[in-house]
Design an enzyme around this catalytic site. Structure first.
Site, PDB file in Angstrom:
ATOM      1  N   HIS A 134      -5.230  -3.209  -2.853  1.00  0.00           N
ATOM      2  CA  HIS A 134      -4.836  -2.285  -3.922  1.00  0.00           C
ATOM      3  C   HIS A 134      -4.723  -2.966  -5.283  1.00  0.00           C
ATOM      4  O   HIS A 134      -4.360  -2.326  -6.266  1.00  0.00           O
ATOM      5  CB  HIS A 134      -3.517  -1.591  -3.569  1.00  0.00           C
ATOM      6  CG  HIS A 134      -3.658  -0.677  -2.409  1.00  0.00           C
ATOM      7  ND1 HIS A 134      -4.152   0.602  -2.524  1.00  0.00           N
ATOM      8  CD2 HIS A 134      -3.430  -0.876  -1.093  1.00  0.00           C
ATOM      9  CE1 HIS A 134      -4.206   1.156  -1.333  1.00  0.00           C
ATOM     10  NE2 HIS A 134      -3.768   0.280  -0.444  1.00  0.00           N
ATOM     11  N   SER A 171       0.796  -1.231   0.000  1.00  0.00           N
ATOM     12  CA  SER A 171       0.000   0.000   0.000  1.00  0.00           C
ATOM     13  C   SER A 171       0.823   1.273   0.000  1.00  0.00           C
ATOM     14  O   SER A 171       0.354   2.300  -0.470  1.00  0.00           O
ATOM     15  CB  SER A 171      -0.947  -0.005   1.195  1.00  0.00           C
ATOM     16  OG  SER A 171      -0.239  -0.160   2.407  1.00  0.00           O
ATOM     17  N   LYS A 215     -11.665   0.884  -2.370  1.00  0.00           N
ATOM     18  CA  LYS A 215     -10.581   1.529  -3.104  1.00  0.00           C
ATOM     19  C   LYS A 215     -10.963   1.621  -4.580  1.00  0.00           C
ATOM     20  O   LYS A 215     -11.810   2.430  -4.927  1.00  0.00           O
ATOM     21  CB  LYS A 215      -9.269   0.825  -2.810  1.00  0.00           C
ATOM     22  CG  LYS A 215      -8.862   1.210  -1.383  1.00  0.00           C
ATOM     23  CD  LYS A 215      -7.734   0.475  -0.784  1.00  0.00           C
ATOM     24  CE  LYS A 215      -7.484   1.088   0.610  1.00  0.00           C
ATOM     25  NZ  LYS A 215      -6.869   0.174   1.541  1.00  0.00           N
TER      26      LYS A 215
HETATM   27  C1  LIG Z   1      -6.876   0.078   2.951  1.00  0.00           C
HETATM   28  C2  LIG Z   1      -6.290  -1.231   3.269  1.00  0.00           C
HETATM   29  C3  LIG Z   1      -6.925  -2.111   4.150  1.00  0.00           C
HETATM   30  C4  LIG Z   1      -8.154  -1.714   4.917  1.00  0.00           C
HETATM   31  O1  LIG Z   1      -9.278  -1.670   4.121  1.00  0.00           O
HETATM   32  P1  LIG Z   1     -10.517  -0.768   4.550  1.00  0.00           P
HETATM   33  O2  LIG Z   1     -11.660  -1.338   3.800  1.00  0.00           O
HETATM   34  O3  LIG Z   1     -10.182   0.627   4.148  1.00  0.00           O
HETATM   35  O4  LIG Z   1     -10.676  -0.915   6.033  1.00  0.00           O
HETATM   36  C5  LIG Z   1      -6.379  -3.358   4.325  1.00  0.00           C
HETATM   37  N1  LIG Z   1      -5.240  -3.723   3.683  1.00  0.00           N
HETATM   38  C6  LIG Z   1      -4.595  -2.893   2.860  1.00  0.00           C
HETATM   39  C7  LIG Z   1      -3.344  -3.345   2.183  1.00  0.00           C
HETATM   40  C8  LIG Z   1      -5.086  -1.615   2.633  1.00  0.00           C
HETATM   41  O5  LIG Z   1      -4.419  -0.773   1.848  1.00  0.00           O
END
Ligand SMILES: *Cc1c(COP(=O)(O)O)cnc(C)c1O
Length: 389
Positions: free
Chosen positions: A207, A179, A238
């Site tokens: 991602h 991330s 995302k």
């Molecule tokens: C954003 C993210 C999460 C958390 O997801 P949310 O739905 O925003 O709680 C988990 N793992 C990674 C790698 C992320 O980038």
């Protein structure tokens, strides 16, 4: 014993250059935003495909809210398990090519709940050094032995696994697209290791979902090893533009999680309207594959443009472009100067990244126009000497 002195604690955070404050975003999410009252090009959203502001998703959500209400009213195991949850789960399973999928209310909850359900005392977790905080927290909550291996270092990973007691369960867990660095886990090598040592493998495709692999099916699909992954996690917040998350694998895995994952059991089900907008998101990415194509083209333009300026931007194909600055204060200073030039990029500091690795985490969207990207490159150019100092 004395009570917490908030002011003193905050002063300490400020002294370290790690104080964070909330920026006010006005209006809808998109390639341009109003940030603290100023118009800027947004280069720090995970809304990679622009779906957060897509009218078809908004319409689906509004219609579902009118027909099904705004909340599920209870957890899935009580009275909140609505038809639309099952429909979305089937849709995601089909999309990812896995047997069965279970929705979670967020990716954070998914990782915390799943990891702590899969391993416990006497077991082992092997976790990449740069895994997301929710993986770290899930690992801690599980009470298993945590082995953190150096970033993407599969030789170190194998040495660690080989050295551990063979009686406990072993779980390897990794982001597929990291991330904060935007680089890729060596899934093919990790699959071989997990097979050699009888371990389980869980990947976090937060991602990668909607971005990597044919039609956005994820990195495991792109690398041709999706069938070897025991547990796949992805998010709906995302590239898919909404909110929520899913975990998939065998039907037995999902049955087990329904019975053991505490962040699934003890939380209110995803609102039906969010399930509806997620279904619409899958419709859009299937009907409009050019969104992903545009995104990846934009990634190339921005990475190349920044490299041409002599900025230390790594090679890569993901929309996450790290520009390492190092010092916390300098990072935030450059953020401010970029915003003065109409470019909104967030600085990322410890504890999100290691000490001395503060950075600008630049992200690209499919909806950025050529002009947006040119203006961004122009702004980086004007700050080149500050960045290089
Ligand atoms: C954003 C993210 C999460 C958390 O997801 P949310 O739905 O925003 O709680 C988990 N793992 C990674 C790698 C992320 O980038």
């Amino acid at each position: 014993m004395s009570a917490m002195n908030y002011r003193e604690q905050i002063e300490n955070i400020k002294k370290d250059g790690r104080y964070r404050r909330l920026r006010a975003i006005s209006g809808a999410q998109g390639p341009e935003l109003i940030v603290d009252g100023r118009k800027a090009i947004c280069l720090c959203s995970n809304n990679y495909l622009g779906l957060a502001g897509h009218p078809a998703l908004a319409e689906a959500q509004a219609r579902a809210a009118r027909e099904l209400g705004v909340g599920a009213g209870a957890s899935r195991l009580i009275s909140g398990n609505m038809d639309i949850h099952a429909r979305l789960e089937e849709r995601i399973a089909h999309f990812k090519g896995i047997e069965r999928v279970l929705l979670f209310s967020s990716g954070y909850q998914a990782n915390v709940g799943v990891i702590s359900a899969l391993v416990g005392r006497g077991d082992f977790i092997y976790s990449d050094q740069f895994n997301h905080a929710s993986i770290v927290d899930g690992a801690r909550l599980s009470r298993a032995e945590i082995r953190v291996y150096p970033h993407r270092d599969t030789e170190a990973l194998e040495r660690m696994i080989a050295g551990d007691d063979s009686k406990g369960r072993k779980l390897i867990v990794t982001d597929s697209v990291f991330s904060m660095d935007g680089d890729l886990a060596p899934l093919d090598a990790i699959v071989k290791i997990k097979n050699r040592h009888g371990a389980m493998l869980m990947i976090d495709e937060a991602h990668a979902t909607g971005v990597m692999g044919t039609g956005g099916k994820g990195l495991a699909v792109e690398m041709g090893c999706a069938g070897e992954i025991d547990v796949t996690m992805g998010t709906l917040g995302k590239a898919l533009g909404g909110f929520g998350a899913f975990v998939g694998g065998s039907a037995q895995l999902v049955d087990y999680l329904i019975n053991t994952a505490r962040s699934f059991i003890f939380t209110t089900a995803l609102p039906p309207s969010l399930a509806a907008s997620a279904l619409a998101a899958f419709d859009v990415i299937e009907a409009e594959p050019q969104r992903i194509k545009r995104l990846l083209q934009n990634v190339k333009i921005l990475r190349k443009g920044m490299q041409k300026l002599g900025l230390n931007v790594p090679q890569g194909e993901t929309p996450i472009i790290p520009l390492i600055i190092g010092d916390e204060r300098k990072t935030m200073d450059i953020c401010e100067r970029l915003l003065d030039r109409g470019i909104f990029v967030q600085g990322i500091r410890p504890p999100t990244v290691p000490p001395d690795a503060s950075r600008l985490r630049i992200t690209v969207m499919s909806r950025h126009t050529k002009e947006h990207l040119e203006r961004a490159i122009e702004a980086f150019k004007s700050l080149r000497s500050v960045i290089a100092e």
